[in-house]
Design a protein around this motif. Structure first.
Motif, PDB file in Angstrom:
ATOM      1  N   SER A 170       3.652  -0.589  -6.570  1.00  0.00           N
ATOM      2  CA  SER A 170       3.839  -0.736  -5.127  1.00  0.00           C
ATOM      3  C   SER A 170       5.149  -1.483  -4.895  1.00  0.00           C
ATOM      4  O   SER A 170       5.726  -2.079  -5.813  1.00  0.00           O
ATOM      5  CB  SER A 170       2.678  -1.509  -4.519  1.00  0.00           C
ATOM      6  OG  SER A 170       2.697  -2.859  -4.975  1.00  0.00           O
ATOM      7  N   THR A 200       0.257  -4.831   4.576  1.00  0.00           N
ATOM      8  CA  THR A 200       0.036  -3.395   4.681  1.00  0.00           C
ATOM      9  C   THR A 200       1.185  -2.739   5.436  1.00  0.00           C
ATOM     10  O   THR A 200       1.971  -3.412   6.118  1.00  0.00           O
ATOM     11  CB  THR A 200      -1.270  -3.097   5.426  1.00  0.00           C
ATOM     12  OG1 THR A 200      -1.143  -3.545   6.784  1.00  0.00           O
ATOM     13  CG2 THR A 200      -2.449  -3.812   4.758  1.00  0.00           C
ATOM     14  N   THR A 250       2.801   7.249   1.545  1.00  0.00           N
ATOM     15  CA  THR A 250       1.969   6.222   0.914  1.00  0.00           C
ATOM     16  C   THR A 250       2.017   6.342  -0.607  1.00  0.00           C
ATOM     17  O   THR A 250       1.988   5.328  -1.322  1.00  0.00           O
ATOM     18  CB  THR A 250       0.520   6.347   1.398  1.00  0.00           C
ATOM     19  OG1 THR A 250       0.488   6.187   2.811  1.00  0.00           O
ATOM     20  CG2 THR A 250      -0.372   5.298   0.760  1.00  0.00           C
ATOM     21  N   GLU A 273       1.443 -10.034  -0.067  1.00  0.00           N
ATOM     22  CA  GLU A 273       1.105  -8.637   0.190  1.00  0.00           C
ATOM     23  C   GLU A 273       0.843  -8.404   1.677  1.00  0.00           C
ATOM     24  O   GLU A 273       0.158  -9.198   2.316  1.00  0.00           O
ATOM     25  CB  GLU A 273      -0.159  -8.238  -0.565  1.00  0.00           C
ATOM     26  CG  GLU A 273      -0.067  -8.327  -2.069  1.00  0.00           C
ATOM     27  CD  GLU A 273      -1.357  -7.859  -2.732  1.00  0.00           C
ATOM     28  OE1 GLU A 273      -1.808  -6.735  -2.422  1.00  0.00           O
ATOM     29  OE2 GLU A 273      -1.910  -8.612  -3.539  1.00  0.00           O
ATOM     30  N   ASP A 307       0.810  -1.220   0.000  1.00  0.00           N
ATOM     31  CA  ASP A 307       0.000   0.000   0.000  1.00  0.00           C
ATOM     32  C   ASP A 307       0.851   1.281   0.000  1.00  0.00           C
ATOM     33  O   ASP A 307       0.385   2.346   0.372  1.00  0.00           O
ATOM     34  CB  ASP A 307      -0.975   0.004   1.185  1.00  0.00           C
ATOM     35  CG  ASP A 307      -0.281  -0.137   2.536  1.00  0.00           C
ATOM     36  OD1 ASP A 307       0.952  -0.280   2.563  1.00  0.00           O
ATOM     37  OD2 ASP A 307      -0.986  -0.107   3.561  1.00  0.00           O
ATOM     38  N   GLN A 308       2.099   1.170  -0.434  1.00  0.00           N
ATOM     39  CA  GLN A 308       2.937   2.339  -0.723  1.00  0.00           C
ATOM     40  C   GLN A 308       3.283   2.290  -2.202  1.00  0.00           C
ATOM     41  O   GLN A 308       3.756   1.265  -2.705  1.00  0.00           O
ATOM     42  CB  GLN A 308       4.222   2.323   0.109  1.00  0.00           C
ATOM     43  CG  GLN A 308       4.026   2.433   1.602  1.00  0.00           C
ATOM     44  CD  GLN A 308       5.331   2.272   2.375  1.00  0.00           C
ATOM     45  OE1 GLN A 308       6.416   2.411   1.816  1.00  0.00           O
ATOM     46  NE2 GLN A 308       5.217   1.968   3.653  1.00  0.00           N
ATOM     47  N   ARG A 309       3.066   3.408  -2.903  1.00  0.00           N
ATOM     48  CA  ARG A 309       3.280   3.432  -4.349  1.00  0.00           C
ATOM     49  C   ARG A 309       4.290   4.510  -4.727  1.00  0.00           C
ATOM     50  O   ARG A 309       4.307   5.604  -4.149  1.00  0.00           O
ATOM     51  CB  ARG A 309       1.970   3.662  -5.099  1.00  0.00           C
ATOM     52  CG  ARG A 309       0.931   2.582  -4.843  1.00  0.00           C
ATOM     53  CD  ARG A 309      -0.250   2.689  -5.790  1.00  0.00           C
ATOM     54  NE  ARG A 309       0.109   2.389  -7.174  1.00  0.00           N
ATOM     55  CZ  ARG A 309       0.238   1.157  -7.662  1.00  0.00           C
ATOM     56  NH1 ARG A 309       0.068   0.090  -6.878  1.00  0.00           N
ATOM     57  NH2 ARG A 309       0.548   0.969  -8.938  1.00  0.00           N
TER      58      ARG A 309
END
Length: 286
Positions: free
Chosen positions: A215, A242, A254, A240, A177-179
């Protein structure tokens, strides 16, 4: 062309050395040969070497450690660049200083432009932002290049960490959830060379990063795909998770995708094709 390079032993520094024209004269320095936080030493070296260009690839980049080591991070990321900016101004040299996406808080939903409001989440990002401000307050003609998620065949980086861990583990949990945009250090180096060759580049902040946002999870998947194509034996399951499931001392943005339109006004400059670079690096490393 006479170029003073700081941070010569880092990812960008080594890639820059690989790409400079053969007729350029380069003075390669690292923390041992030139402490940029020492103002007298900086002025002495620049007065002696008389560079046309100063490329500052030196930085304190230990994001988490910076939270408890703010004094050293400030010295390297703020005082050092300020010293270089002052010396460059006095010696009539052009300074190119490298900064980071971590000057932003990651709450945007569209790529960050150079003029967007900054709001760093941690000490590392704050010192890099303060370094930018110190440079431009002293030297309006300086060029600042913000980049992101840097990787290469050199040094320590996410690609090499994944390959090392993947060789020994059955599964890896990677933040999804970091792009951001992975950026090959060799492309940053090439772009700096192009800006130097162009000559008449207006001072200020420019963004430069990879051409496709992903991500960390997607980046890891791409790394192992390219690695297997190059003969890599490891085949870990990539899971995956978070950000909340992987707490770190320093908060990360983020969303830290950078808009690179401004720098592309100059001839032949394109965003980093990180997927092609990743393929080439995997063939070198495996």
């Amino acid at each position: 062309m006479r170029v003073l390079l700081t941070g010569a032993d880092g990812q960008l520094g080594r890639c820059f050395q690989d790409r400079v024209p053969k007729d350029w004269i380069i003075l390669q320095t690292d923390a041992k040969s030139l402490d940029i936080t020492d103002r007298v030493a900086v002025f002495d070296v620049i007065d002696s070497f008389k560079p046309n260009i100063i490329v500052n690839a030196a930085a304190y980049t230990a994001v988490d450690k910076a939270e408890s080591d703010s004094d050293i991070a400030t010295l390297v990321n703020v005082i050092g660049p300020q010293n270089l900016a002052e010396a460059a101004l006095i010696s009539n040299a052009k300074l190119i200083h490298v900064s980071t996406d971590y000057v932003f808080d990651g709450r945007a939903v569209t790529p960050y432009k150079e003029e967007d409001i900054t709001n760093p989440l941690g000490v590392y990002g704050l010192t890099k932002l303060n370094g930018e401000q110190s440079v431009l307050e002293v030297n309006h003609s300086a060029i600042i290049i913000r980049t992101a998620w840097v990787f290469s065949e050199y040094g320590n980086n996410f690609v090499k960490t994944m390959l090392r861990l993947g060789a020994d583990r059955q599964s890896l949990s990677i933040v999804a959830d970091q792009r951001g945009c992975p950026t090959y250090a060799g492309d940053i180096a090439r772009t700096i060379v192009q800006l130097i060759e162009y000559g008449d580049v207006k001072g200020g902040v420019y963004h430069y990063c990879g051409d496709k946002e992903v991500s960390w999870f997607e980046f890891a998947k791409a790394i192992f795909e390219q690695a297997r194509n190059a003969g890599y034996a490891g085949n870990p399951e990539v899971k995956e998770i978070t950000t909340d499931e992987y707490p770190t001392p320093a908060a990360r943005p983020t969303y830290s995708v950078l808009d690179c339109q401004k720098i592309r006004q100059y001839p032949n400059i394109s965003e980093s094709d990180w997927q092609a670079a990743l393929s080439n690096i995997c063939r070198k490393l495996i």
